[in-house]
Design a protein around this motif. Structure first.
Motif, short mmCIF file in Angstrom:
data_model
loop_
_atom_site.label_atom_id
_atom_site.label_comp_id
_atom_site.label_asym_id
_atom_site.label_seq_id
_atom_site.Cartn_x
_atom_site.Cartn_y
_atom_site.Cartn_z
N THR A 197 -2.78 -5.11 -1.57
CA THR A 197 -1.73 -6.11 -1.66
C THR A 197 -1.94 -7.24 -0.66
O THR A 197 -2.25 -7.01 0.51
N ARG A 198 -1.74 -8.47 -1.15
CA ARG A 198 -1.82 -9.66 -0.30
C ARG A 198 -0.44 -10.15 0.11
O ARG A 198 -0.32 -11.11 0.87
N ASP B 102 2.40 -6.71 -5.32
CA ASP B 102 1.31 -7.62 -5.70
C ASP B 102 0.66 -7.14 -6.99
O ASP B 102 -0.47 -6.64 -7.00
N THR C 113 -2.87 -8.64 -7.95
CA THR C 113 -4.04 -8.49 -7.08
C THR C 113 -5.31 -8.18 -7.87
O THR C 113 -5.27 -7.45 -8.87
#
Length: 238
Positions: A119-120, A160, A163
């Motif tokens: 996850t960003r 996210d 992603t």
């Protein structure tokens, strides 16, 4: 354990050799890695760069599409060539750093998870760096919205969904056919994993986002609505 790393590539002559070198140097204790590059009809020198690299590392698999068919089709082609126990999707544009792959594998090796996403977005917008422009802010909030929709529709909190770093068992694909041709492959994989009863563990990763001027192909304004429709569709149909 064998990890199949699928790299869908389209006109990435500037970065493809660099990402392959990073993967070649990547040390993964207790893991054998299989690198599969799928060229999706590139019109630049991408294939030339890949073939040149293969002379040094002949074990790299290369599949080629005669014409551009989309990221989803490229991933499906790569998956059909994969012999590993797990599959990881790696973009060729250097946005994702292969050093984070070991972080994703950790819960798998410790048998704490079967599916891991990098996850960003377990953070606020970084207005000093990543999301300093309107384009990046649109991507950030668009992804947060799609991730929220995913969480509501499928009953598991995801930060996210979009992603590129998705790590999942190959047996998932043996039971689930993928139909997406383009970037809607991301919500399709997520939707079918969650409908199949897989719990997705998220691990924070670092990224180096690039702009559309630098070659980014995902467009939040056009691909976002398609992703939303894909999430809704697969909630109710197979």
């Amino acid at each position: 354990m064998v990890l199949s790393i699928i790299i869908p590539v389209y006109n990435e002559e500037k970065t493809v050799a660099a990402i392959l070198e990073k993967l070649r140097l990547l040390s993964l204790p207790m893991i054998d890695k299989e690198i599969i590059v799928v060229d999706d009809g590139s019109s630049d020198k991408t294939v030339e760069k890949i073939k040149s690299f293969k002379k040094t590392v002949p074990t790299i698999k290369l599949a080629q599409h005669k014409e551009n068919m989309g990221k989803g089709v490229a991933i499906q082609t790569g998956a059909s060539c994969a012999s590993g126990d797990y599959i990881l999707i790696q973009d060729a544009d250097l946005e994702y750093d292969p050093k984070d792959i070991s972080l994703l594998l950790h819960p798998i090796l410790e048998k704490k998870a079967d599916v891991v996403y990098g996850t960003r977005l377990k953070r606020l917008p970084n207005l000093r760096r990543d999301e300093r422009t309107v384009t990046f802010l649109i991507h950030y909030f668009g992804n947060r919205f799609l991730s929220l929709v995913t969480s509501i529709l499928y009953g598991q909190w995801i930060t996210d969904m979009e992603t590129g770093y998705k790590l999942f068992p190959k047996k998932f694909l043996e039971k689930n056919s993928l139909r997406a041709r383009g970037f809607d492959i991301e919500p399709e994989i997520t939707a079918k994993l969650l409908k199949g009863g897989y719990k997705i563990m998220e691990i924070p990763i670092s990224t180096n986002p690039r702009s559309h001027d630098e070659g980014k192909k995902l467009n939040a304004l056009t691909d976002g609505p398609v992703a939303l429709m894909t999430l809704v569709k697969y909630r109710f149909v197979d």
